[in-house]
Design an enzyme around this catalytic site. Structure first.
Site, mmCIF file in Angstrom:
data_model
loop_
_atom_site.group_PDB
_atom_site.id
_atom_site.type_symbol
_atom_site.label_atom_id
_atom_site.label_comp_id
_atom_site.label_asym_id
_atom_site.label_seq_id
_atom_site.Cartn_x
_atom_site.Cartn_y
_atom_site.Cartn_z
ATOM 1 N N GLU A 28 48.010 72.792 -39.017
ATOM 2 C CA GLU A 28 47.544 71.781 -37.985
ATOM 3 C C GLU A 28 46.096 71.429 -38.543
ATOM 4 O OE1 GLU A 28 45.871 70.399 -35.321
ATOM 5 O OE2 GLU A 28 46.126 72.245 -34.112
ATOM 6 N N CYS A 50 40.587 68.514 -32.658
ATOM 7 C CA CYS A 50 41.267 67.697 -33.857
ATOM 8 C C CYS A 50 41.958 66.450 -33.244
ATOM 9 C CB CYS A 50 42.195 68.768 -34.620
ATOM 10 S SG CYS A 50 43.093 69.777 -33.528
ATOM 11 N N GLU A 55 37.075 62.082 -39.958
ATOM 12 C CA GLU A 55 36.854 62.852 -38.807
ATOM 13 C C GLU A 55 35.510 63.535 -38.839
ATOM 14 O OE1 GLU A 55 39.031 66.662 -38.652
ATOM 15 O OE2 GLU A 55 39.608 66.463 -36.641
#
Lengths: 313, 475
Positions: B255, B289, B386
């Site tokens: 993940e 996230c 990110e």
């Protein structure tokens, strides 16, 4: 105001239904989150005093007597007779026939007299009766008039009728050289949806309301934090668009200081600090004041007294 | 202005020890790889020394997990396993305040989030998976699913206890034993969780916790005695893990990162959308996230949305994580703060317009003001990489098709949000978004019953819900 807009039901529908929709789940979640703010020590002391100053101390019973109203007025002017630093409430809210009694009892205190009018609480009377009701209260010296909207007309989509009635009552508030403030009660418990609350808020403001108020206190649910949040958003956006500031008054069901502080936090973080003033925010309540006073004492002395240490009315 | 007086949560509920060992075979033991310090990111004070596990320690932990698996846990009826997991869930609830304060101390997240989100959700995950433990045959994964064996789990620093719960609860429910490595900047709640395992009388070796940095994690992942690898963290590390386990029989779930699009249409419930945007990117300092880090607004309402967002951001309170009124706490580490600074500087250099509300940041500790960039294009680094911080990039679109195209134009695919009053548009978009979760008129909502995981570089496999069982079962 509607005359200036020259809008009929269809035109008003387009305007009101063109407002951004409200997502109920999101609005409830936002209100719940604002309710988790932790207001302590100096901030709490300030909030309690501010809340006292914002109370419209209310008695709206069929059994009201001049004696009861005079007692309430004395309490509103000096909530803590032995503590001169305790502020007075904003207003005493009574039925129209008690305005004279209240006005006399409050002479020289600075506490205002608010009267419910327009066939409160149902509003089911001919316009002429509602206007006469209003005029009588204004003539008797009421500083503020709390009117109810015609929820039936609103729910039927007869927006122009609602708007015209508000405008007519507003005019009645200003007859004979008087200038009573007009608080418009939306009775949000009967409007059922948050979209309706938003639309009714705008309709009232466009029609000349000085204050928008959640409830009569006679219908459940009365004031809730999410509905008050929406009305605060409405007055904030209305001022941004028109330059005119309108007040907000939640009424009914606010009984504890803890709840009142949640409302103040919501005012602060939604409409902003400009509304943190009795001129722009009020609590319509009868039993809230005593809890505010108990909490005030607790903060000053460190211990809880008890219900016998504040007056019953 | 209504200034809120400080309302700090008391630290006294937490009994911090000066040093912590590893948790192996039901006991706290010394590590042989030295020690490292765990720091409070809000004050830069050292909270405790924590043992660094080396390969030999990991070996001991895996051996203990194997023994517990073979002799006790895999043989135990599901209903019995459930009792232990329920017990853990209840102890988490009982010790919620302690866990919340410790999480905020170690991680820097505001106490209102650790108290109202992290800890309750962690308990909910244990409750939820405890319920599955004796019903695995009815999960539609096959008639007689079997556990995999020893699970090696590596978790990140953004939701230390919650990510532990996401990993440990389903693993135990399915009959696996675990060796878990918490992040090196946030090991303390995992070690308190080890105490909770003792308190719950969990058989020794079922849960083992090895603390350390990247090398420790690599030792866990590459250990031949590990049958299943579960990792949450950066895409970069995820790639290394995928390479490491390629060609082995280990099952893997990853993940990884995200760069989620949050789409606001002109018919959206605007006031709630503003809240959703705030929750989407400023929740947990943006250390999420699935954060909604790219705001895509329909051009016709873009100006209004940004104006309202700016007004709302002025009410965000940045500062002491232990103050109950703090909305945005500390950035987890100096290293992460430096990364956020680098990327925001890149945003300015590329010509995007930067704005933050006026707010005073504490002098000590790692803090970063909530920030939005307008005038961002798909080509900007801040729209592609990110950032993992409280930094939002605002882009615009004109049509639903363009919204989908821009939203999907990313290497990631973990989550997305859509704000519109039209139900048909929600369904139309949800079918076209390449993202594991699509939130409609909300953002960053989590629930143990709902599967979570990514597309593309956001990883593979699902955690949570019935789907989350599959990752820990041989079906």
């Amino acid at each position: 105001m509607t005359a200036q807009l020259a809008l009929d039901d269809a035109g008003l529908r387009r305007l009101l239904h063109g407002l951004p929709p409200v997502d109920q789940v999101g609005a409830d979640a936002r209100a719940a989150k604002l309710g988790t703010r932790s207001i302590k020590t100096t901030a709490k002391a300030r909030a309690l005093d501010l809340a006292v100053r914002m109370v419209d101390l209310t008695t709206l019973e069929g059994a009201d007597t001049p004696g009861k109203v005079r007692a309430l007025c004395a309490k509103g002017a000096h909530p803590e007779p032995d503590q001169p630093d305790c502020p007075s409430v904003a207003a005493i809210c009574v039925y129209g026939d008690m305005v004279g009694t209240a006005k006399e009892a409050l002479a020289g205190t600075g506490v205002k007299v608010a009267a419910v009018a327009t066939a409160f609480p149902s509003g089911r009377a001919p316009l002429a009766v509602k206007l006469a009701d209003t005029a009588a209260a204004v003539e008797a010296g009421a500083d503020e008039i709390d009117m109810v909207i015609d929820r039936g007309a609103f729910l039927a989509g007869r927006y122009a009728a609602v708007a015209d009635e508000i405008a007519a009552v507003k005019a009645a508030c200003q007859t004979g050289g008087h200038d009573a403030h007009l608080k418009v009660i939306l009775e949000t418990g009967e409007l059922a949806t948050y979209d309706n609350v938003m639309r009714a808020s705008w309709l009232a403001m466009l029609s000349g309301a000085d204050f928008i108020k959640t409830s009569t206190g006679k219908v459940s649910p009365a004031a809730t934090l999410p509905v008050t949040l929406l009305m605060l958003e409405a007055v904030r956006d209305f001022r941004a668009q028109t330059g005119r500031q309108v007040g907000v008054k939640p009424a009914g069901g606010i009984r504890t200081a803890k709840d009142a502080i949640k409302y103040l936090v919501t005012v602060n973080e939604t409409a902003g600090p400009d509304w943190l003033d009795p001129d722009w925010f009020r609590f319509g309540a009868s039993s809230l004041l005593n809890d505010l006073l108990l909490q005030r004492r607790k903060l000053a002395t460190g211990v809880y007294s008890g219900p016998d240490y504040v007056t019953v009315d | 202005m209504f200034e809120y007086a400080p309302a700090p949560e008391s630290r006294s509920v937490v009994d911090l020890k000066p040093s912590y060992g590893l948790f192996i075979d039901g006991e706290f033991t010394e590590g042989s790889g030295g020690a490292f310090k765990s720091v409070n990111p809000a004050t830069e004070e050292v909270l405790a020394e924590v043992a660094m596990a080396d390969a030999a320690d990991v070996d001991r932990a895996v051996a203990a997990a194997r023994r517990a698996y073979d002799q006790v846990w895999s043989k135990m009826p599901g209903a019995e396993r459930a009792k232990y997991i329920f017990r853990i869930a209840r102890i988490i609830q009982e010790r919620a305040r302690e866990l919340a304060v410790l999480e905020s101390l170690d991680n820097g997240k505001p106490i209102r989030e650790s108290r109202d989100v992290d800890i309750p959700l962690a308990a909910a995950h244990f409750f939820y998976y405890a319920g599955w433990a004796d019903k695995l045959g009815y999960a539609n994964l096959g008639p007689n699913p079997q556990p995999l064996g020893v699970a090696g789990q590596v978790i990140p620093w953004n939701f230390p206890l919650l990510m532990l719960a996401w990993k440990v609860a389903p693993a135990l429910a399915c009959g696996n034993t675990v060796v878990l490595k918490p992040a090196e900047t946030t090991p303390l709640t995992a070690l308190l969780f080890a105490e909770i395992c003792q308190q719950a009388d969990l058989p020794p070796g079922v849960v083992n916790i090895v603390t350390g940095a990247g090398a420790t994690g690599a030792a866990v992942v590459s250990h031949p005695g590990v049958d299943k690898v579960a990792f949450t963290g950066s895409t970069e590390v995820g790639r290394m893990i995928a390479k490491q386990v390629a060609g082995t029989s280990k099952k893997v779930t990853l993940e990884l990162g995200g760069k989620a699009a949050n789409l606001v249409f002109d018919d959206a419930p605007l006031e709630q959308a503003i809240e959703g945007i705030v929750d989407g990117i400023f929740f947990n300092q943006g250390h999420v996230c699935c954060a909604g880090s790219r705001l895509l607004v329909q051009e016709s309402v873009a100006e209004e949305v940004v104006d309202r967002l700016r007004e709302r951001m002025k009410t965000l309170r940045v500062g002491d994580p232990l103050d109950k009124n703090t909305d945005i706490g500390a950035i987890n580490s100096a290293e992460q703060l430096a990364r956020i600074r680098t990327l925001t500087e890149a945003g300015e250099a590329e010509g995007a317009k930067r704005w933050s509300p006026p707010c005073e940041l504490p002098e000590r500790g790692f803090f970063f003001a909530p920030t939005i960039f307008t005038g961002v294009s798909q080509a900007h680094r801040i729209a592609r990489e990110e950032i993992f911080g409280p930094v939002l990039s605002v882009l615009t679109f004109r049509t639903p098709a363009e919204a989908v195209e821009k939203a999907n134009n990313t290497a990631y695919g973990l989550s997305a949000g859509v704000w519109t009053d039209k139900g048909s548009r929600i369904l139309w978009l949800a079918q076209r978004m390449r993202a594991g979760v699509v939130w409609a008129n909300t953002f960053n909502r989590f629930d143990p019953t709902s599967p979570f995981g990514g597309y593309k570089e956001s990883g593979y496999g699902r955690e949570g819900g019935r789907h989350g069982l599959e990752a820990y079962l041989d079906v």
